[in-house]
Write a protein that holds these residues in place. Structure first.
Motif, PDB file in Angstrom:
ATOM      1  N   PHE A  49       9.392 -24.788  36.281  1.00 31.64           N
ATOM      2  CA  PHE A  49       9.962 -25.937  35.575  1.00 31.64           C
ATOM      3  C   PHE A  49      11.087 -26.499  36.428  1.00 31.64           C
ATOM      4  CE2 PHE A  49      13.498 -27.371  32.777  1.00 31.64           C
ATOM      5  CZ  PHE A  49      12.926 -28.563  32.363  1.00 31.64           C
ATOM      6  N   SER A  50      11.121 -27.826  36.572  1.00 31.46           N
ATOM      7  CA  SER A  50      12.209 -28.450  37.314  1.00 31.46           C
ATOM      8  C   SER A  50      12.649 -29.725  36.613  1.00 31.46           C
ATOM      9  CB  SER A  50      11.789 -28.762  38.755  1.00 31.46           C
ATOM     10  OG  SER A  50      10.958 -29.903  38.814  1.00 31.46           O
ATOM     11  N   MET A  51      13.894 -30.119  36.879  1.00 29.42           N
ATOM     12  CA  MET A  51      14.430 -31.332  36.277  1.00 29.42           C
ATOM     13  C   MET A  51      15.498 -31.918  37.193  1.00 29.42           C
ATOM     14  SD  MET A  51      16.616 -29.469  33.229  1.00 29.42           S
ATOM     15  CE  MET A  51      17.834 -30.732  32.876  1.00 29.42           C
ATOM     16  N   ALA A  52      15.731 -33.208  37.038  1.00 29.70           N
ATOM     17  CA  ALA A  52      16.778 -33.892  37.788  1.00 29.70           C
ATOM     18  C   ALA A  52      17.223 -35.100  36.983  1.00 29.70           C
ATOM     19  CB  ALA A  52      16.271 -34.337  39.169  1.00 29.70           C
ATOM     20  N   GLY A  53      18.520 -35.423  37.046  1.00 28.81           N
ATOM     21  CA  GLY A  53      19.046 -36.603  36.382  1.00 28.81           C
ATOM     22  C   GLY A  53      19.241 -36.460  34.892  1.00 28.81           C
ATOM     23  N   PHE A  54      19.189 -35.231  34.374  1.00 29.11           N
ATOM     24  CA  PHE A  54      19.286 -34.998  32.928  1.00 29.11           C
ATOM     25  C   PHE A  54      20.556 -34.226  32.630  1.00 29.11           C
ATOM     26  CE2 PHE A  54      18.295 -32.836  28.922  1.00 29.11           C
ATOM     27  CZ  PHE A  54      17.743 -33.865  28.176  1.00 29.11           C
ATOM     28  N   LEU A  55      21.418 -34.791  31.760  1.00 30.16           N
ATOM     29  CA  LEU A  55      22.692 -34.182  31.409  1.00 30.16           C
ATOM     30  C   LEU A  55      23.459 -33.807  32.680  1.00 30.16           C
ATOM     31  CD1 LEU A  55      21.595 -32.121  28.274  1.00 30.16           C
ATOM     32  CD2 LEU A  55      22.867 -34.264  28.325  1.00 30.16           C
ATOM     33  N   SER A  56      23.908 -32.558  32.835  1.00 33.10           N
ATOM     34  CA  SER A  56      24.725 -32.218  34.010  1.00 33.10           C
ATOM     35  C   SER A  56      23.905 -31.934  35.258  1.00 33.10           C
ATOM     36  CB  SER A  56      25.605 -31.001  33.696  1.00 33.10           C
ATOM     37  OG  SER A  56      24.820 -29.858  33.418  1.00 33.10           O
ATOM     38  N   VAL A  57      22.587 -31.912  35.134  1.00 35.61           N
ATOM     39  CA  VAL A  57      21.728 -31.613  36.288  1.00 35.61           C
ATOM     40  C   VAL A  57      21.429 -32.919  37.024  1.00 35.61           C
ATOM     41  CG1 VAL A  57      19.563 -30.611  37.072  1.00 35.61           C
ATOM     42  CG2 VAL A  57      20.753 -29.624  35.104  1.00 35.61           C
ATOM     43  N   LYS A  58      22.163 -33.158  38.100  1.00 36.38           N
ATOM     44  CA  LYS A  58      21.993 -34.407  38.852  1.00 36.38           C
ATOM     45  C   LYS A  58      20.849 -34.289  39.855  1.00 36.38           C
ATOM     46  CE  LYS A  58      25.043 -35.525  42.029  1.00 36.38           C
ATOM     47  NZ  LYS A  58      26.299 -35.986  42.661  1.00 36.38           N
ATOM     48  N   ASP A  59      20.948 -33.327  40.750  1.00 39.34           N
ATOM     49  CA  ASP A  59      19.899 -33.107  41.750  1.00 39.34           C
ATOM     50  C   ASP A  59      18.875 -32.116  41.199  1.00 39.34           C
ATOM     51  OD1 ASP A  59      21.281 -34.756  43.624  1.00 39.34           O
ATOM     52  OD2 ASP A  59      22.628 -33.060  44.042  1.00 39.34           O
ATOM     53  N   HIS A 116      13.584 -30.952  25.775  1.00 42.45           N
ATOM     54  CA  HIS A 116      13.314 -32.391  25.756  1.00 42.45           C
ATOM     55  C   HIS A 116      11.927 -32.693  26.315  1.00 42.45           C
ATOM     56  CE1 HIS A 116      14.162 -36.681  25.891  1.00 42.45           C
ATOM     57  NE2 HIS A 116      13.794 -36.693  27.163  1.00 42.45           N
ATOM     58  N   LEU A 117      11.581 -32.057  27.430  1.00 42.16           N
ATOM     59  CA  LEU A 117      10.270 -32.304  28.022  1.00 42.16           C
ATOM     60  C   LEU A 117       9.151 -31.874  27.076  1.00 42.16           C
ATOM     61  CD1 LEU A 117       8.416 -33.124  30.327  1.00 42.16           C
ATOM     62  CD2 LEU A 117       8.724 -30.830  31.307  1.00 42.16           C
ATOM     63  N   ILE A 118       9.266 -30.700  26.482  1.00 44.79           N
ATOM     64  CA  ILE A 118       8.236 -30.241  25.552  1.00 44.79           C
ATOM     65  C   ILE A 118       8.137 -31.188  24.363  1.00 44.79           C
ATOM     66  CG2 ILE A 118       7.547 -28.373  24.008  1.00 44.79           C
ATOM     67  CD1 ILE A 118       7.179 -27.828  27.042  1.00 44.79           C
ATOM     68  N   SER A 119       9.274 -31.692  23.904  1.00 44.86           N
ATOM     69  CA  SER A 119       9.284 -32.622  22.773  1.00 44.86           C
ATOM     70  C   SER A 119       8.549 -33.913  23.105  1.00 44.86           C
ATOM     71  CB  SER A 119      10.725 -32.924  22.360  1.00 44.86           C
ATOM     72  OG  SER A 119      10.747 -33.888  21.325  1.00 44.86           O
ATOM     73  N   ILE A 120       8.797 -34.486  24.289  1.00 44.77           N
ATOM     74  CA  ILE A 120       8.131 -35.755  24.605  1.00 44.77           C
ATOM     75  C   ILE A 120       6.650 -35.543  24.909  1.00 44.77           C
ATOM     76  CG2 ILE A 120      10.287 -36.812  25.380  1.00 44.77           C
ATOM     77  CD1 ILE A 120       9.356 -36.515  28.261  1.00 44.77           C
ATOM     78  N   ILE A 121       6.287 -34.366  25.431  1.00 45.86           N
ATOM     79  CA  ILE A 121       4.866 -34.064  25.620  1.00 45.86           C
ATOM     80  C   ILE A 121       4.166 -34.018  24.263  1.00 45.86           C
ATOM     81  CG2 ILE A 121       3.237 -32.234  26.271  1.00 45.86           C
ATOM     82  CD1 ILE A 121       5.142 -31.560  28.605  1.00 45.86           C
ATOM     83  N   ASN A 122       4.822 -33.420  23.287  1.00 53.08           N
ATOM     84  CA  ASN A 122       4.221 -33.269  21.961  1.00 53.08           C
ATOM     85  C   ASN A 122       4.287 -34.535  21.126  1.00 53.08           C
ATOM     86  OD1 ASN A 122       3.546 -30.552  22.360  1.00 53.08           O
ATOM     87  ND2 ASN A 122       5.527 -29.836  21.638  1.00 53.08           N
ATOM     88  N   HIS A 123       5.358 -35.320  21.278  1.00 52.58           N
ATOM     89  CA  HIS A 123       5.601 -36.428  20.350  1.00 52.58           C
ATOM     90  C   HIS A 123       5.765 -37.790  21.011  1.00 52.58           C
ATOM     91  CE1 HIS A 123       6.145 -33.261  17.431  1.00 52.58           C
ATOM     92  NE2 HIS A 123       7.127 -32.747  18.142  1.00 52.58           N
ATOM     93  N   GLY A 124       5.830 -37.852  22.335  1.00 49.25           N
ATOM     94  CA  GLY A 124       5.997 -39.122  23.017  1.00 49.25           C
ATOM     95  C   GLY A 124       7.451 -39.440  23.302  1.00 49.25           C
ATOM     96  N   VAL A 177      15.482 -40.089  35.180  1.00 48.76           N
ATOM     97  CA  VAL A 177      15.271 -38.677  34.869  1.00 48.76           C
ATOM     98  C   VAL A 177      13.901 -38.264  35.390  1.00 48.76           C
ATOM     99  CG1 VAL A 177      15.030 -36.986  33.010  1.00 48.76           C
ATOM    100  CG2 VAL A 177      16.675 -38.843  32.782  1.00 48.76           C
ATOM    101  N   SER A 178      13.828 -37.054  35.950  1.00 47.15           N
ATOM    102  CA  SER A 178      12.545 -36.525  36.426  1.00 47.15           C
ATOM    103  C   SER A 178      12.338 -35.113  35.899  1.00 47.15           C
ATOM    104  CB  SER A 178      12.496 -36.499  37.962  1.00 47.15           C
ATOM    105  OG  SER A 178      12.572 -37.797  38.497  1.00 47.15           O
ATOM    106  N   PHE A 179      11.117 -34.835  35.471  1.00 41.85           N
ATOM    107  CA  PHE A 179      10.737 -33.497  35.028  1.00 41.85           C
ATOM    108  C   PHE A 179       9.422 -33.105  35.690  1.00 41.85           C
ATOM    109  CE2 PHE A 179      13.163 -34.952  31.252  1.00 41.85           C
ATOM    110  CZ  PHE A 179      14.076 -33.921  31.157  1.00 41.85           C
ATOM    111  N   GLU A 180       9.266 -31.811  35.946  1.00 39.03           N
ATOM    112  CA  GLU A 180       7.987 -31.246  36.363  1.00 39.03           C
ATOM    113  C   GLU A 180       7.809 -29.906  35.651  1.00 39.03           C
ATOM    114  OE1 GLU A 180       7.124 -30.850  40.494  1.00 39.03           O
ATOM    115  OE2 GLU A 180       8.084 -32.746  41.040  1.00 39.03           O
ATOM    116  N   ILE A 181       6.579 -29.616  35.275  1.00 38.07           N
ATOM    117  CA  ILE A 181       6.297 -28.311  34.683  1.00 38.07           C
ATOM    118  C   ILE A 181       4.892 -27.878  35.048  1.00 38.07           C
ATOM    119  CG2 ILE A 181       5.425 -29.222  32.469  1.00 38.07           C
ATOM    120  CD1 ILE A 181       6.941 -26.833  31.139  1.00 38.07           C
ATOM    121  N   GLY A 182       4.769 -26.602  35.370  1.00 38.19           N
ATOM    122  CA  GLY A 182       3.458 -26.003  35.579  1.00 38.19           C
ATOM    123  C   GLY A 182       3.123 -25.111  34.402  1.00 38.19           C
TER     124      GLY A 182
END
Length: 383
Positions: free
Chosen positions: A5-15, A69-77, A98-103
């Motif tokens: 799982f990776s994320m960027a640009g979300f809350l305090s996670v900039k890079d 947040h990612l799981i929520s938007i996958i489930n609900h848009g 904001v960017s997310f990736e998940i395997g």
């Protein structure tokens, strides 16, 4: 199951910050003391637990919030057309997207999905779903591309219809067009549960634990496991019972010998585990993913170590756990492989970075990881 799982640009996670649930290539796991820490599948050795360490306000909870947040938007848009100020504030102050990736891996069908999405407050900037390295669909620069595979009908018409700016995920828009791929992927995502809210401060002496009939049946099926978990915190507990409270609702009580006790009079640690019990056991039995923020709050170090040694890192556990912790005694290479341990560090620019203990040379530090951590060798204790 999560592979990464990776994320960027979300809350305090900039890079970009990322956590892996699979060991690095050529890592020896079989026939080592860590073998029970992993779920062996045809493709992967999946970690049963990943622990995130860091001081208060380092960003541990924000990392779990990103997964939630990612799981929520996958489930609900996502519906960016209705973004309000509170949702805009989720974007890092120094970022405009904001960017997310998940395997996600389905060990029953041996299917390996990867999902990526990037968006700002106005539109989807990029999105992709792939299965086993085959891109099912991708969107970038206003253009949608759908794979030329037999399960997908009217491919050209779909691409013409949905190309252009979008304020909603293509995962939602293409649900009825892209065969079973999206449905299967979303079912995997639905098995990922995130528990950020700490119930302990909300629990009082008048608190009782109420469960419904379906939960009661599951607890009764897993009664030995329920008692085992309670005994890890309090070995004087001998049994658990259920008393009807109202229609299809039951109060959970514990027994010490012949004496019955209500949870309102128990320790905060026992109350917390009781509230997490259903998710904890379902995760182990059914093979889901459970993320818990600060599992160690109100739980003694001895009990916490027993939860991992006697419950999570066992052959019987089929699930994965992502845990944040302040307890340095979990930094133990006799319990966890270094690749299961991560540091969450707040940088000078107030952004959050995440990195593995395995990024450091630990050959001579087997028994003193926590000492070096407290001395600041690994970061994560403030700059």
């Amino acid at each position: 199951m999560i592979t990464y799982f990776s994320m960027a640009g979300f809350l305090s996670v900039k890079d970009r910050a990322e956590v892996y649930f699979v060991p690095r290539p050529h890592t020896r796991i079989t026939n080592t003391r860590f073998e029970d820490n992993f779920i062996q599948t045809s493709q992967y050795k999946l970690m049963k637990a990943v622990i995130l360490f860091g001081i208060n306000a380092s960003g541990k909870t924000n990392f779990l919030a990103g997964l939630q947040h990612l799981i929520s938007i996958i489930n609900h848009g996502l519906n960016l057309g209705a973004v309000d100020d509170s949702r805009r504030s989720l974007i890092n102050f120094d970022c405009n997207q904001v960017s997310f990736e998940i395997g996600l891996y389905d060990d029953r069908q041996d299917r390996d999905y990867v999902y990526k999405v990037t968006y700002n407050t106005e539109r989807i900037l990029g999105e992709e779903l792939s299965l086993g390295g085959q891109v099912i669909y991708s969107f970038s620069n206003g253009q949608l591309h759908v794979a030329d595979i037999k399960e997908i009908k009217d491919r050209e018409a779909i691409m013409r219809l949905f190309s252009g700016n979008s304020t909603e995920l293509y995962l939602i828009k293409l649900h009825d067009y892209v065969g079973d791929y999206i449905r299967d992927f979303r079912e995997l995502a639905a098995a990922v549960r995130v528990n950020i809210k700490d119930v302990v401060p909300l629990l009082g002496r008048d608190n009782i634990r109420i469960i419904n009939g379906k939960q009661k049946s599951f607890w009764e099926e897993q009664k030995d496991g329920v008692i085992k978990v309670f005994q890890m915190l309090d070995p004087t507990i001998t049994s658990v019972g259920f008393e009807k409270w109202r229609t299809d609702m039951y109060e959970v009580v514990i027994y010490r010998g012949n004496r019955k006790y209500h949870f309102g009079m128990e320790s905060k640690g026992l109350q917390k585990i009781c509230h997490l019990m259903d998710s904890l056991l379902r995760n182990m039995v059914e093979g889901g993913v459970l993320a818990v923020d600060e599992l160690d709050s109100s739980i003694s170090t001895i009990s916490l170590l027993e939860l991992f040694n006697g419950l999570i890192n066992t052959p019987q556990n089929k699930g994965q756990f992502l845990i944040t912790s302040h307890n340095p005694f979990l930094m133990n290479q006799n319990i966890f492989h270094p690749q299961q341990l991560y540091v969450v560090n707040k940088k000078k620019d107030l952004s959050t970075e995440v990195y593995s203990f395995d990024d450091f040379d630990l050959r001579n530090d087997k028994n003193k990881l926590y000492e070096d951590y407290l001395k600041g060798r690994f970061g994560g204790i403030g700059e």
